[in-house]
Write a protein that holds these residues in place. Structure first.
Motif, mmCIF file in Angstrom:
data_model
loop_
_atom_site.group_PDB
_atom_site.id
_atom_site.type_symbol
_atom_site.label_atom_id
_atom_site.label_comp_id
_atom_site.label_asym_id
_atom_site.label_seq_id
_atom_site.Cartn_x
_atom_site.Cartn_y
_atom_site.Cartn_z
ATOM 1 N N LEU A 174 38.755 20.767 32.571
ATOM 2 C CA LEU A 174 38.097 21.026 34.003
ATOM 3 C C LEU A 174 37.874 19.631 34.139
ATOM 4 O O LEU A 174 37.322 19.855 34.938
ATOM 5 C CB LEU A 174 36.956 22.054 33.838
ATOM 6 N N SER A 175 37.322 18.497 32.849
ATOM 7 C CA SER A 175 37.013 17.343 34.385
ATOM 8 C C SER A 175 38.126 16.162 33.600
ATOM 9 O O SER A 175 38.514 16.293 32.639
ATOM 10 C CB SER A 175 35.617 17.164 33.253
ATOM 11 N N ASN A 176 38.160 15.430 33.960
ATOM 12 C CA ASN A 176 38.348 14.125 33.117
ATOM 13 C C ASN A 176 37.963 13.109 32.154
ATOM 14 O O ASN A 176 36.469 13.407 31.940
ATOM 15 C CB ASN A 176 38.558 12.877 34.482
ATOM 16 N N SER A 177 38.894 12.470 31.459
ATOM 17 C CA SER A 177 38.507 12.205 29.739
ATOM 18 C C SER A 177 39.408 11.257 29.647
ATOM 19 O O SER A 177 40.090 11.119 30.910
ATOM 20 C CB SER A 177 38.927 13.311 28.668
ATOM 21 N N PRO A 178 38.675 10.522 28.564
ATOM 22 C CA PRO A 178 39.621 9.248 28.378
ATOM 23 C C PRO A 178 41.640 9.121 27.829
ATOM 24 O O PRO A 178 41.471 8.416 28.261
ATOM 25 C CB PRO A 178 39.028 8.857 26.910
ATOM 26 N N LEU A 179 41.595 10.616 28.188
ATOM 27 C CA LEU A 179 43.285 10.787 28.234
ATOM 28 C C LEU A 179 43.444 10.870 29.079
ATOM 29 O O LEU A 179 44.725 10.689 29.826
ATOM 30 C CB LEU A 179 43.314 11.985 27.358
ATOM 31 N N GLY A 180 43.515 11.177 29.989
ATOM 32 C CA GLY A 180 43.236 12.138 31.345
ATOM 33 C C GLY A 180 42.595 12.367 32.747
ATOM 34 O O GLY A 180 41.792 12.357 32.055
ATOM 35 N N VAL A 181 43.891 13.130 33.962
ATOM 36 C CA VAL A 181 43.057 13.977 34.389
ATOM 37 C C VAL A 181 43.317 15.010 35.057
ATOM 38 O O VAL A 181 44.574 15.903 34.253
ATOM 39 C CB VAL A 181 42.775 12.601 35.919
ATOM 40 N N SER A 182 42.099 15.668 35.289
ATOM 41 C CA SER A 182 42.495 17.336 35.408
ATOM 42 C C SER A 182 42.815 17.770 36.657
ATOM 43 O O SER A 182 42.912 16.811 37.428
ATOM 44 C CB SER A 182 40.894 17.981 34.894
ATOM 45 N N SER A 183 43.146 19.207 36.362
ATOM 46 C CA SER A 183 43.632 19.429 38.238
ATOM 47 C C SER A 183 42.457 20.256 38.649
ATOM 48 O O SER A 183 43.457 20.701 39.624
ATOM 49 C CB SER A 183 44.964 20.216 37.616
ATOM 50 N N SER A 184 41.712 20.182 37.931
ATOM 51 C CA SER A 184 40.829 20.723 38.891
ATOM 52 C C SER A 184 40.161 19.689 40.327
ATOM 53 O O SER A 184 40.015 18.345 39.610
ATOM 54 C CB SER A 184 39.336 21.305 38.093
ATOM 55 N N PRO A 185 38.910 19.744 41.668
ATOM 56 C CA PRO A 185 38.866 18.939 41.852
ATOM 57 C C PRO A 185 38.110 18.362 41.423
ATOM 58 O O PRO A 185 38.004 17.062 41.933
ATOM 59 C CB PRO A 185 37.710 20.185 42.910
ATOM 60 N N ALA A 186 37.450 18.086 40.114
ATOM 61 C CA ALA A 186 36.794 16.832 39.785
ATOM 62 C C ALA A 186 37.592 16.157 39.601
ATOM 63 O O ALA A 186 37.318 14.446 39.898
ATOM 64 C CB ALA A 186 36.562 16.990 38.385
ATOM 65 N N SER A 187 39.238 15.625 39.602
ATOM 66 C CA SER A 187 40.143 14.562 39.874
ATOM 67 C C SER A 187 40.304 13.523 40.921
ATOM 68 O O SER A 187 40.992 12.507 41.239
ATOM 69 C CB SER A 187 41.672 15.107 39.781
ATOM 70 N N THR A 188 39.434 14.140 42.146
ATOM 71 C CA THR A 188 39.302 13.378 42.864
ATOM 72 C C THR A 188 38.974 11.681 42.853
ATOM 73 O O THR A 188 39.019 10.916 43.676
ATOM 74 C CB THR A 188 38.992 14.098 44.375
ATOM 75 N N LEU A 189 37.911 12.260 41.725
ATOM 76 C CA LEU A 189 37.732 11.295 41.266
ATOM 77 C C LEU A 189 38.179 9.986 40.924
ATOM 78 O O LEU A 189 37.721 8.802 40.567
ATOM 79 C CB LEU A 189 35.985 11.469 40.845
ATOM 80 N N ARG A 190 39.229 10.312 40.496
ATOM 81 C CA ARG A 190 40.681 9.179 39.734
ATOM 82 C C ARG A 190 41.221 8.559 41.148
ATOM 83 O O ARG A 190 42.047 9.975 42.064
ATOM 84 C CB ARG A 190 40.730 8.951 38.600
ATOM 85 N N ARG A 191 41.400 7.942 40.971
ATOM 86 C CA ARG A 191 42.717 7.474 41.608
ATOM 87 C C ARG A 191 44.137 7.827 40.802
ATOM 88 O O ARG A 191 44.862 8.269 41.822
ATOM 89 C CB ARG A 191 42.952 5.284 42.278
#
Ligand code: ZN
Length: 363
Positions: A174-191
């Motif tokens: 559910l959250s972004n991690s050192p591996l990649g980006v989640s589909s959840s709205p948390a992904s907005t934090l990464r470009r």
């Protein structure tokens, strides 16, 4: 005929179960004569949270099935479950070393739950282990990691997991991690929404060990990054999801993603969570799950849809599916829709077993 395991929970006769669930005897008999494999069960979460007992029948469920309390062995057996992927979820708030340490501890605890079943819950890692378990009437239990960042602190990554215990890794949660980006709205934090180099490396390492790469939860950009580096001769899976063709939602996958999974011979488990499934005005029962399966069948054929309930994973299934004994109700909807027995058996378990054979042929 599969024998009944000596330590299987005792179950009521088919007629009584059909009456109690309000379904036809045909639906119960079809379930009981099929392999029924749920691609994503989170019952280890309530065990971690408050020691939820897998062996006791929880009826009525705690919180009436809001969030947790869906599955336990008596109800799972009554509902016809013959196998599942049991997930160990990673807590992203820990350090890399802490995540790896906690994963190992949780792996021991999960195997401890299996061990206290006196052989009924059988840990399986290969198709031949699956078949041996089922020949004795045991439930085949695959172990999964939800959040590949559990392995960040492992000296050799997935190869450090003792006894090759894990058969599947969901790359991100559910959250972004050192591996990649989640589909959840948390992904907005990464470009950049894709997989990182570390995420790509994990896909390759999973391929090396022939461990299922699970693309549930991942941002579409990361999904396609994973498809690109993934060994095309191995099946990709998406264990618990809905499809945007029925309900556009950040948690769901689109037709191109469905086809990409089908191209590898993998399969897609449909989740039981109405928020991801139900269009405005749509049915608020098991038909919504069947609608999403039907869309996969329309797009890719009947060999690529499966069940991935996400029971006990903080979801709230529609009332008629809220208890883990209710898989026959889902089957009743499939029968009502005119699905053949062959198609139903594929969706219940056949499609997953085909993918498992493809992942680890001859093993
Ligand atoms: Zn999940």
């Amino acid at each position: 005929m599969t024998p009944t395991h000596p330590h299987a929970p005792s179950i009521a006769p088919d007629e009584d179960v059909a009456r109690a669930l309000g379904v036809s005897l045909e639906a119960v008999k079809l379930v009981r004569s099929s392999e029924l494999i749920d691609l994503h069960c989170d019952t280890f979460i309530p065990f971690r949270l408050w020691g939820y007992d897998w062996y006791a029948r929880h009826e009525p469920a705690p919180l009436r099935g809001h969030g947790f309390g869906h599955l336990d062995l008596p109800r799972a057996a009554e509902g016809g479950l013959t196998g599942a992927m049991w997930s160990i979820t990673t807590n992203p708030m820990r350090t890399a070393a802490g995540r790896w340490r906690m994963f190992q501890r949780n792996l021991d605890r999960l195997r401890g739950i299996f061990a206290s079943s006196q052989g009924f819950l059988r840990h399986v890692r290969t198709p031949s282990e699956w078949r041996a378990a089922r020949a004795e009437g045991a439930m085949g239990c695959l172990i999964a990691i939800q959040g590949g960042n559990a392995l960040d602190g492992a000296p050799e990554g997935i190869a450090s997991v003792p006894n090759d215990a894990v058969s599947r890794v969901t790359l991100v949660h559910l959250s972004n991690s050192p591996l990649g980006v989640s589909s959840s709205p948390a992904s907005t934090l990464r470009r950049d929404k894709g997989l990182t180099d570390k995420g790509r490396d994990l896909v390759r390492r999973l391929n090396d060990r022939r461990v299922f790469v699970d693309l549930a939860h991942i941002h579409p950009k990361g999904f396609w990054d994973a498809v690109e580096v993934h060994d095309r001769s191995q099946p990709l899976i998406v264990t618990h999801t809905g499809v945007t063709g029925v309900l556009p939602h950040w948690r769901n996958i689109d037709d191109e993603q469905i086809k990409a999974v089908a191209d590898t011979g993998g399969t897609i488990g449909i989740i039981f969570h109405p928020a991801f499934l139900r269009p405005a005005g749509g049915p608020s029962d098991g038909r919504m799950v069947v609608d999403h399966m039907q869309h996969i069948i329309d797009v890719a054929g009947e060999d690529y849809a499966s069940i991935g309930s996400d029971y006990d994973g903080a979801i709230t299934p529609p009332p008629e599916l809220r208890s883990g004994n209710s898989y026959p109700r889902l089957v009743q909807h499939m029968l009502n829709r005119g699905w053949s027995d062959t198609r139903i058996r594929k969706v219940l378990g056949g499609n997953f077993l085909r993918a498992f054979d493809l992942l680890r042929p001859g093993a």
